[in-house]
Design a protein around this motif. Structure first.
Motif, PDB file in Angstrom:
ATOM      1  N   LEU A   1     -47.975  52.224 -67.256  1.00 42.07           N
ATOM      2  CA  LEU A   1     -49.392  52.382 -68.411  1.00 42.07           C
ATOM      3  C   LEU A   1     -49.202  52.951 -68.988  1.00 42.07           C
ATOM      4  CD1 LEU A   1     -51.473  50.096 -68.467  1.00 42.07           C
ATOM      5  CD2 LEU A   1     -53.051  51.653 -66.612  1.00 42.07           C
TER       6      LEU A   1
ATOM      7  N   SER B   1     -49.234  47.319 -69.145  1.00 40.66           N
ATOM      8  CA  SER B   1     -50.213  46.870 -68.501  1.00 40.66           C
ATOM      9  C   SER B   1     -50.166  44.715 -67.521  1.00 40.66           C
ATOM     10  CB  SER B   1     -51.897  46.664 -69.563  1.00 40.66           C
ATOM     11  OG  SER B   1     -52.248  45.893 -68.518  1.00 40.66           O
TER      12      SER B   1
ATOM     13  N   SER C   1     -56.633  49.205 -71.241  1.00 39.76           N
ATOM     14  CA  SER C   1     -55.024  50.185 -71.668  1.00 39.76           C
ATOM     15  C   SER C   1     -55.003  49.973 -73.190  1.00 39.76           C
ATOM     16  CB  SER C   1     -54.277  50.381 -70.659  1.00 39.76           C
ATOM     17  OG  SER C   1     -53.532  49.369 -70.277  1.00 39.76           O
TER      18      SER C   1
END
Length: 243
Positions: A83, A88, A160
């Motif tokens: 990640l 993701s 993210s």
């Protein structure tokens, strides 16, 4: 700031073998995703599509083969490390936390962030992209419709700020109208420079958004074509994808 070449390969799988315990589900999968590209992974149930995605995101450790991110080997790295690299994974069946609010679910996607200011900034981007989620920010996620939960899962995965978004069955169980909305969102995310690897049962929706597709059968890639060629290959579509 470095400008990435659009032909640059971000993700590459080279003869990846993986499975669950003694059950081998992937028998030497090879595929690639380039910078800013949308790639579809197609195949019948049990073909190994979700296993491929889980292996990329570190949920399953491959027993052989290589997985490279920008040329660096990442096979067997833990999910958190993957990640952090910029990959993701938005899993099948959405997996939102039903007893938490929509806003709390979105914030969970930013759990690696140390800055409250940055968390707020990214949350604002998410709510701007998904106005319906902003309207329902204080609602429990479990009270949302299936389509809204899918939007929430995607919003959470984007917190993210990944370079590659992996989507597993984003239109599963949705009405045609909601499925169209989800695919509009996928196009918009890609237009902002995010590469996407998508597993999708609705072959025509997937081919309308992807530039290339891989067809899997029992853990092996049996075809790789650009979407236009695959749309015009009824024999392949009927044989492996149920038309």
């Amino acid at each position: 700031m470095t400008h990435q070449n659009e032909s640059e390969v971000l993700l590459e799988l080279d003869n990846v073998v993986a499975g669950y315990g003694n059950l081998v589900a992937l028998h030497g999968i090879s595929l690639s995703v380039r910078h800013k590209e949308v790639v579809a992974l197609l195949g019948a149930n049990g073909a190994g599509k979700s296993t491929t995605l889980r292996t990329i995101s570190g949920l399953i450790k491959p027993s052989a083969g290589a997985i490279r991110w920008k040329g660096q080997g990442i096979a067997g790295s833990p999910p958190e490390a993957i990640l952090r690299l910029g990959i993701s994974h938005c899993p099948e069946e959405r997996h939102v936390w039903p007893e938490m609010t929509v806003e709390e679910n979105v914030e969970l996607g930013g759990y690696l962030l140390n800055s409250k200011v940055e968390l707020r900034r990214r949350k604002e981007i998410a709510f701007h992209r998904f106005p319906r989620l902003r309207e329902r920010a204080r609602q429990l996620a479990g009270t949302l419709s299936g389509g809204e939960q899918q939007m929430l899962a995607i919003a959470r995965a984007l917190m993210s700020e990944p370079q590659l978004l992996i989507l597993d069955e984003p239109s599963l169980g949705l009405s045609p109208r909601m499925a169209d909305e989800v695919f509009d969102v996928i196009r918009e995310i890609n237009a902002h420079g995010v590469s996407i690897l998508v597993v999708e049962q609705n072959v025509h929706k997937a081919l309308n958004v992807a530039s290339r597709a891989y067809v899997l059968e029992t853990g092996e890639v049996i075809a790789e074509k650009d979407s236009a060629s695959l749309k015009n290959d009824p024999e392949l579509l009927n044989a492996y994808l149920g038309g």
